[in-house]
Design a protein around this motif. Sequence first.
Motif, PDB file in Angstrom:
ATOM      1  N   THR A  71       0.832  -1.205   0.000  1.00 48.76           N
ATOM      2  CA  THR A  71       0.000   0.000   0.000  1.00 48.76           C
ATOM      3  C   THR A  71       0.866   1.254   0.000  1.00 48.76           C
ATOM      4  OG1 THR A  71      -1.641  -1.240   1.283  1.00 48.76           O
ATOM      5  CG2 THR A  71      -1.936   1.125   1.138  1.00 48.76           C
ATOM      6  N   GLY A  72       1.991   1.230   0.728  1.00 52.58           N
ATOM      7  CA  GLY A  72       2.899   2.381   0.721  1.00 52.58           C
ATOM      8  C   GLY A  72       3.488   2.618  -0.658  1.00 52.58           C
ATOM      9  N   MET A  73       3.842   1.547  -1.366  1.00 52.95           N
ATOM     10  CA  MET A  73       4.356   1.706  -2.737  1.00 52.95           C
ATOM     11  C   MET A  73       3.289   2.291  -3.647  1.00 52.95           C
ATOM     12  SD  MET A  73       6.484  -1.857  -3.187  1.00 52.95           S
ATOM     13  CE  MET A  73       6.607  -1.583  -4.959  1.00 52.95           C
ATOM     14  N   ALA A  74       2.070   1.779  -3.548  1.00 52.90           N
ATOM     15  CA  ALA A  74       0.984   2.312  -4.378  1.00 52.90           C
ATOM     16  C   ALA A  74       0.754   3.789  -4.106  1.00 52.90           C
ATOM     17  CB  ALA A  74      -0.290   1.511  -4.117  1.00 52.90           C
ATOM     18  N   LEU A  75       0.831   4.176  -2.843  1.00 50.24           N
ATOM     19  CA  LEU A  75       0.621   5.580  -2.478  1.00 50.24           C
ATOM     20  C   LEU A  75       1.748   6.461  -3.000  1.00 50.24           C
ATOM     21  CD1 LEU A  75      -1.073   7.617  -0.780  1.00 50.24           C
ATOM     22  CD2 LEU A  75       0.396   7.031   1.157  1.00 50.24           C
ATOM     23  N   GLY A  76       2.998   5.980  -2.870  1.00 47.09           N
ATOM     24  CA  GLY A  76       4.132   6.793  -3.311  1.00 47.09           C
ATOM     25  C   GLY A  76       4.218   6.941  -4.827  1.00 47.09           C
ATOM     26  N   PHE A  77       3.831   5.899  -5.581  1.00 50.86           N
ATOM     27  CA  PHE A  77       3.910   5.944  -7.041  1.00 50.86           C
ATOM     28  C   PHE A  77       2.695   6.602  -7.683  1.00 50.86           C
ATOM     29  CE2 PHE A  77       6.711   1.922  -6.864  1.00 50.86           C
ATOM     30  CZ  PHE A  77       7.837   2.714  -6.637  1.00 50.86           C
ATOM     31  N   LEU A  78       1.657   6.883  -6.897  1.00 50.92           N
ATOM     32  CA  LEU A  78       0.403   7.395  -7.443  1.00 50.92           C
ATOM     33  C   LEU A  78       0.588   8.672  -8.271  1.00 50.92           C
ATOM     34  CD1 LEU A  78      -2.456   6.204  -7.167  1.00 50.92           C
ATOM     35  CD2 LEU A  78      -2.910   7.900  -5.398  1.00 50.92           C
ATOM     36  N   PRO A  79       1.347   9.674  -7.807  1.00 53.68           N
ATOM     37  CA  PRO A  79       1.471  10.916  -8.602  1.00 53.68           C
ATOM     38  C   PRO A  79       2.161  10.717  -9.946  1.00 53.68           C
ATOM     39  CG  PRO A  79       2.085  11.311  -6.312  1.00 53.68           C
ATOM     40  CD  PRO A  79       1.975   9.830  -6.483  1.00 53.68           C
ATOM     41  N   LEU A  80       2.879   9.614 -10.143  1.00 53.32           N
ATOM     42  CA  LEU A  80       3.573   9.395 -11.412  1.00 53.32           C
ATOM     43  C   LEU A  80       2.597   9.162 -12.559  1.00 53.32           C
ATOM     44  CD1 LEU A  80       6.532   7.116 -10.229  1.00 53.32           C
ATOM     45  CD2 LEU A  80       6.472   9.609 -10.522  1.00 53.32           C
ATOM     46  N   ARG A  81       1.315   9.003 -12.260  1.00 53.70           N
ATOM     47  CA  ARG A  81       0.328   8.883 -13.340  1.00 53.70           C
ATOM     48  C   ARG A  81       0.236  10.166 -14.167  1.00 53.70           C
ATOM     49  NH1 ARG A  81      -4.728   6.229  -9.905  1.00 53.70           N
ATOM     50  NH2 ARG A  81      -3.659   4.285  -9.307  1.00 53.70           N
ATOM     51  N   SER A  82       0.605  11.279 -13.541  1.00 51.01           N
ATOM     52  CA  SER A  82       0.554  12.565 -14.251  1.00 51.01           C
ATOM     53  C   SER A  82       1.880  12.918 -14.905  1.00 51.01           C
ATOM     54  CB  SER A  82       0.152  13.688 -13.284  1.00 51.01           C
ATOM     55  OG  SER A  82      -1.155  13.476 -12.797  1.00 51.01           O
ATOM     56  N   GLY A  83       2.826  11.979 -14.911  1.00 54.87           N
ATOM     57  CA  GLY A  83       4.106  12.238 -15.553  1.00 54.87           C
ATOM     58  C   GLY A  83       5.250  12.145 -14.573  1.00 54.87           C
ATOM     59  N   PRO A  84       6.428  11.689 -15.056  1.00 56.76           N
ATOM     60  CA  PRO A  84       7.576  11.504 -14.164  1.00 56.76           C
ATOM     61  C   PRO A  84       8.418  12.755 -13.974  1.00 56.76           C
ATOM     62  CG  PRO A  84       8.085  10.664 -16.346  1.00 56.76           C
ATOM     63  CD  PRO A  84       6.675  11.169 -16.420  1.00 56.76           C
TER      64      PRO A  84
ATOM     65  N   SER B  79       9.789  16.282 -12.006  1.00 57.27           N
ATOM     66  CA  SER B  79      10.307  16.457 -10.651  1.00 57.27           C
ATOM     67  C   SER B  79       9.212  16.802  -9.651  1.00 57.27           C
ATOM     68  CB  SER B  79      11.389  17.547 -10.636  1.00 57.27           C
ATOM     69  OG  SER B  79      10.854  18.787 -11.108  1.00 57.27           O
ATOM     70  N   GLY B  80       8.231  17.587 -10.083  1.00 58.44           N
ATOM     71  CA  GLY B  80       7.147  17.967  -9.172  1.00 58.44           C
ATOM     72  C   GLY B  80       6.346  16.765  -8.704  1.00 58.44           C
ATOM     73  N   MET B  81       6.052  15.842  -9.624  1.00 56.38           N
ATOM     74  CA  MET B  81       5.295  14.645  -9.253  1.00 56.38           C
ATOM     75  C   MET B  81       6.131  13.695  -8.384  1.00 56.38           C
ATOM     76  SD  MET B  81       2.217  14.909 -10.423  1.00 56.38           S
ATOM     77  CE  MET B  81       2.369  16.639  -9.938  1.00 56.38           C
ATOM     78  N   VAL B  82       7.447  13.646  -8.663  1.00 53.51           N
ATOM     79  CA  VAL B  82       8.311  12.810  -7.832  1.00 53.51           C
ATOM     80  C   VAL B  82       8.344  13.330  -6.399  1.00 53.51           C
ATOM     81  CG1 VAL B  82      10.698  12.067  -7.448  1.00 53.51           C
ATOM     82  CG2 VAL B  82       9.733  12.039  -9.766  1.00 53.51           C
ATOM     83  N   ILE B  83       8.450  14.669  -6.248  1.00 50.67           N
ATOM     84  CA  ILE B  83       8.448  15.259  -4.904  1.00 50.67           C
ATOM     85  C   ILE B  83       7.111  15.015  -4.222  1.00 50.67           C
ATOM     86  CG2 ILE B  83       8.535  17.439  -3.642  1.00 50.67           C
ATOM     87  CD1 ILE B  83      10.541  18.424  -5.712  1.00 50.67           C
ATOM     88  N   LEU B  84       6.020  15.138  -4.978  1.00 46.43           N
ATOM     89  CA  LEU B  84       4.703  14.879  -4.404  1.00 46.43           C
ATOM     90  C   LEU B  84       4.577  13.424  -3.960  1.00 46.43           C
ATOM     91  CD1 LEU B  84       1.940  15.985  -3.712  1.00 46.43           C
ATOM     92  CD2 LEU B  84       1.195  15.471  -6.050  1.00 46.43           C
ATOM     93  N   GLY B  85       5.155  12.512  -4.743  1.00 45.84           N
ATOM     94  CA  GLY B  85       5.138  11.106  -4.348  1.00 45.84           C
ATOM     95  C   GLY B  85       5.912  10.862  -3.066  1.00 45.84           C
ATOM     96  N   LEU B  86       7.064  11.536  -2.926  1.00 50.87           N
ATOM     97  CA  LEU B  86       7.828  11.412  -1.691  1.00 50.87           C
ATOM     98  C   LEU B  86       7.052  11.970  -0.496  1.00 50.87           C
ATOM     99  CD1 LEU B  86      11.404  12.393  -2.959  1.00 50.87           C
ATOM    100  CD2 LEU B  86      10.588  10.118  -2.330  1.00 50.87           C
ATOM    101  N   ALA B  87       6.364  13.089  -0.716  1.00 54.22           N
ATOM    102  CA  ALA B  87       5.565  13.674   0.367  1.00 54.22           C
ATOM    103  C   ALA B  87       4.446  12.736   0.794  1.00 54.22           C
ATOM    104  CB  ALA B  87       4.990  15.018  -0.085  1.00 54.22           C
ATOM    105  N   GLN B  88       3.801  12.086  -0.174  1.00 54.09           N
ATOM    106  CA  GLN B  88       2.750  11.131   0.173  1.00 54.09           C
ATOM    107  C   GLN B  88       3.332   9.921   0.905  1.00 54.09           C
ATOM    108  OE1 GLN B  88      -0.620  12.008  -3.282  1.00 54.09           O
ATOM    109  NE2 GLN B  88       0.360  10.024  -3.190  1.00 54.09           N
ATOM    110  N   GLY B  89       4.535   9.517   0.523  1.00 50.45           N
ATOM    111  CA  GLY B  89       5.181   8.427   1.240  1.00 50.45           C
ATOM    112  C   GLY B  89       5.467   8.786   2.684  1.00 50.45           C
ATOM    113  N   LEU B  90       5.915  10.029   2.926  1.00 50.71           N
ATOM    114  CA  LEU B  90       6.148  10.484   4.298  1.00 50.71           C
ATOM    115  C   LEU B  90       4.842  10.541   5.082  1.00 50.71           C
ATOM    116  CD1 LEU B  90       8.779  13.336   3.724  1.00 50.71           C
ATOM    117  CD2 LEU B  90       9.161  11.063   4.707  1.00 50.71           C
TER     118      LEU B  90
END
Length: 388
Positions: A122-135, A137-148
């Motif tokens: 579930t943590g992986m799914a949550l962290g990778f979720l923003p990558l649906r909008s493109g890889p 830097s902004g989406m990667v940072i958002l994914g890290l924030a969701q992981g935290l």
Amino acid sequence: MLTQRALLFRLAQLGGLFLMACLGLFDLANGLSNSGDVVLLQVLSAIATAVVWLRRHRQGSTRLPKVAMALAGFSLLLTIAVGGADHGGSYGVAEAVGLLGVLFVVSRRGDPQWAIGAVLATGMALGFLPLRSGPDSGMVILGLAQGLAGTAVIGLGVYLRTLEATRVRAMDTVRAEQRAEFARDLHDFIAHHVTGIVVQAQGARFIAEQDPKRVLLALEQIEAAGAETMASMRRMVGVLRDPNAQPDAPLTPLAGVDELSPLLEQFTSSGGPLARLHLDGSTEGVPVEVSTSAYRVVMEALTNIRRHAQGARVADVWVRRTPDWLLVRVANDGLPPKAGTPREAPGYGLVGLQERVRAVGGRITAGPGIDGGWVVDAALPLDQEVTR
């Protein structure tokens, strides 16, 4: 009626559901015109997560983490299928909030063996979720924030799980101590009566040739004492077995309903409210386990009056004997606690009383009285047949 804690939890659930509904509408508004199929799948996944964390799950559930892994797998497959393409819509904010809720309930309630895998998936799914909008830097940072955020939610769930486990262990310890104390009481009672039987038998043998009539009287007393002892053993053996019990523990006098008057006098003389005893019926022949349980109910109730009954002036103790029951009530005229007023950390005295009363087949309740104060009611069966 819901307790205050349960009510707050329900309100938090409703608040989370309302937030997900608003975010789901946001996802629909931003995605239907460009990628209707993808956004519908995202909203469907969000609804599925809400169904999971809205339900009440038992502690140690194995089904919960399995369902969580299935939802996480579906979310990851959807992320892979979208492939980072810019479909012009939301990546699934409502689904992200739903996955946070799933992380919380899994870490809070899931079976430990399955929960670890479910939390990772579930943590992986949550962290990778923003990558649906493109890889980017902004989406990667958002994914890290969701992981935290997911890590913080997991920590909260584990913390609450630890608190509950500690509370359960404390209650089990109190119950075990109460049952061990009850076993010692029964041991003292049996030792007293068996000693009396032995003494009477020795005396009967000594006077057998001199006065046969006195032998008959001694035999009757031996029979009565033996019957009372066997009745108590039949009621309690199997209920109070303790492999760690010490059979050579020193004997102490048993306190029962006949010792309530000195107890109340001591309570009043030590600075407590005026304690009054009201007896209805004879206490002669009350089974020892019932008598000692009634004494402990009164003693614990008086202790709580001293600690918690602010402004109490009188503590009334009623003991009533019916053909089948010994009824005990302890009430005071103190002020009831005001709503929202912080109280001392609750102890486990009532838990111990519930265990002792349950061991003899009785029942006990405690709560605010109609006219104020606090009332403790206990019903103790004089004959185990009435509880069957």
